[in-house]
Write an enzyme that holds these catalytic residues in place. Structure first.
Site, PDB file in Angstrom:
ATOM      1  N   MET A  42       0.839  -1.199   0.000  1.00 54.08           N
ATOM      2  CA  MET A  42       0.000   0.000   0.000  1.00 54.08           C
ATOM      3  C   MET A  42       0.872   1.246   0.000  1.00 54.08           C
ATOM      4  O   MET A  42       1.719   1.408   0.889  1.00 54.08           O
ATOM      5  CB  MET A  42      -0.896   0.017   1.239  1.00 54.08           C
ATOM      6  N   GLY A  46       1.626   4.108   4.940  1.00 55.27           N
ATOM      7  CA  GLY A  46       2.465   3.249   4.115  1.00 55.27           C
ATOM      8  C   GLY A  46       2.754   1.906   4.744  1.00 55.27           C
ATOM      9  O   GLY A  46       3.230   1.851   5.874  1.00 55.27           O
ATOM     10  N   SER A  47       2.493   0.810   4.049  1.00 52.91           N
ATOM     11  CA  SER A  47       2.599  -0.491   4.690  1.00 52.91           C
ATOM     12  C   SER A  47       2.351  -1.616   3.690  1.00 52.91           C
ATOM     13  O   SER A  47       2.266  -1.384   2.490  1.00 52.91           O
ATOM     14  CB  SER A  47       1.587  -0.580   5.829  1.00 52.91           C
ATOM     15  N   ARG A  48       2.178  -2.834   4.258  1.00 55.65           N
ATOM     16  CA  ARG A  48       1.921  -3.991   3.409  1.00 55.65           C
ATOM     17  C   ARG A  48       1.162  -5.034   4.223  1.00 55.65           C
ATOM     18  O   ARG A  48       1.234  -5.066   5.449  1.00 55.65           O
ATOM     19  CB  ARG A  48       3.252  -4.507   2.877  1.00 55.65           C
TER      20      ARG A  48
END
Length: 221
Positions: free
Chosen positions: A97, A185-187
């Site tokens: 993301m 911001g990440s996954r």
């Protein structure tokens, strides 16, 4: 509509932006500088609002499909040895993301939460191979009617500093419902059985609670 996790940040940013616009209006005499400060302040407010947006997505639960838990881009599809819970090989599908994506996490399937654990950690960039095991993260396991146990992992990225996880062990959850939030911001990694069919491709853009990530393999396969 905006996510509840952004309420304090949105209110604080709103008042700071109003203050900046008024200060610039009355105390900056150079017109282009005043205009630039006001535009920058308004841009900041718009950026915060778009980050915490929470579009409603109605889902008719489908036990034969695993839906994307987040909006983003598929960056990993591979078999991995999962050491934390399953302790066996799993199909991993990872969704990255960017700050411009909706950051709401949604349950990828209906079922019962059998495991939910938070791990403090580092803040490597979300696409780093070791981010799945070294970064701040939460691991959630769902027992589903058709797939058995599946997992998903919220992973903080270089910009993320707080993971919110609503999943509680023993809770009955419904596909598509809000299960948490990751800030800035990440996954998310999905950990799926080896005998399921992956229905997405690398670099494909997916939509949370909309895109099918995996389906039950037909019995005659």
């Amino acid at each position: 509509m905006f996510h509840k996790e952004g309420q304090k940040i949105i209110i604080t940013t709103f008042f700071l932006v109003v203050a900046a616009v008024l200060v610039a209006q009355y105390y900056i005499d150079v017109e282009w500088i005043r205009f630039a400060v006001q535009i920058a302040a308004l841009f900041l407010l718009i950026a915060i609002l778009q980050f915490f947006r929470n579009p409603k997505r109605l889902v008719s639960p489908n036990f034969d499909e695993i839906l994307a838990p987040v909006d983003g881009k598929v960056v990993v599809i591979e078999e991995v040895d999962e050491p934390e819970y399953f302790k066996e090989r799993r199909k991993q599908v990872s969704i990255f993301m960017s700050p411009t994506n909706v950051h709401v996490t949604r349950y990828p399937a209906s079922g019962t939460v059998t495991y939910s654990k938070y791990h403090p950690g580092k803040y490597l960039v979300a696409w780093h191979p070791k981010s799945s095991t070294d970064n701040e993260r939460t691991t959630i396991i769902l027992h589903t009617p058709k797939f058995g146990e599946i997992g998903y992992r919220q992973i903080a990225g270089a910009m993320a500093r707080r993971i919110v996880n609503y999943a509680e062990e023993g809770e009955q959850v419904t596909q598509g419902e809000d299960s948490g939030f990751i800030k800035f911001g990440s996954r998310v990694d999905l950990l799926l059985p080896l005998d399921c069919d992956i229905t997405v491709k690398l670099n494909q853009k997916v939509v949370g609670a909309r895109t099918c990530i995996a389906s039950v393999r037909p019995l005659d396969d």
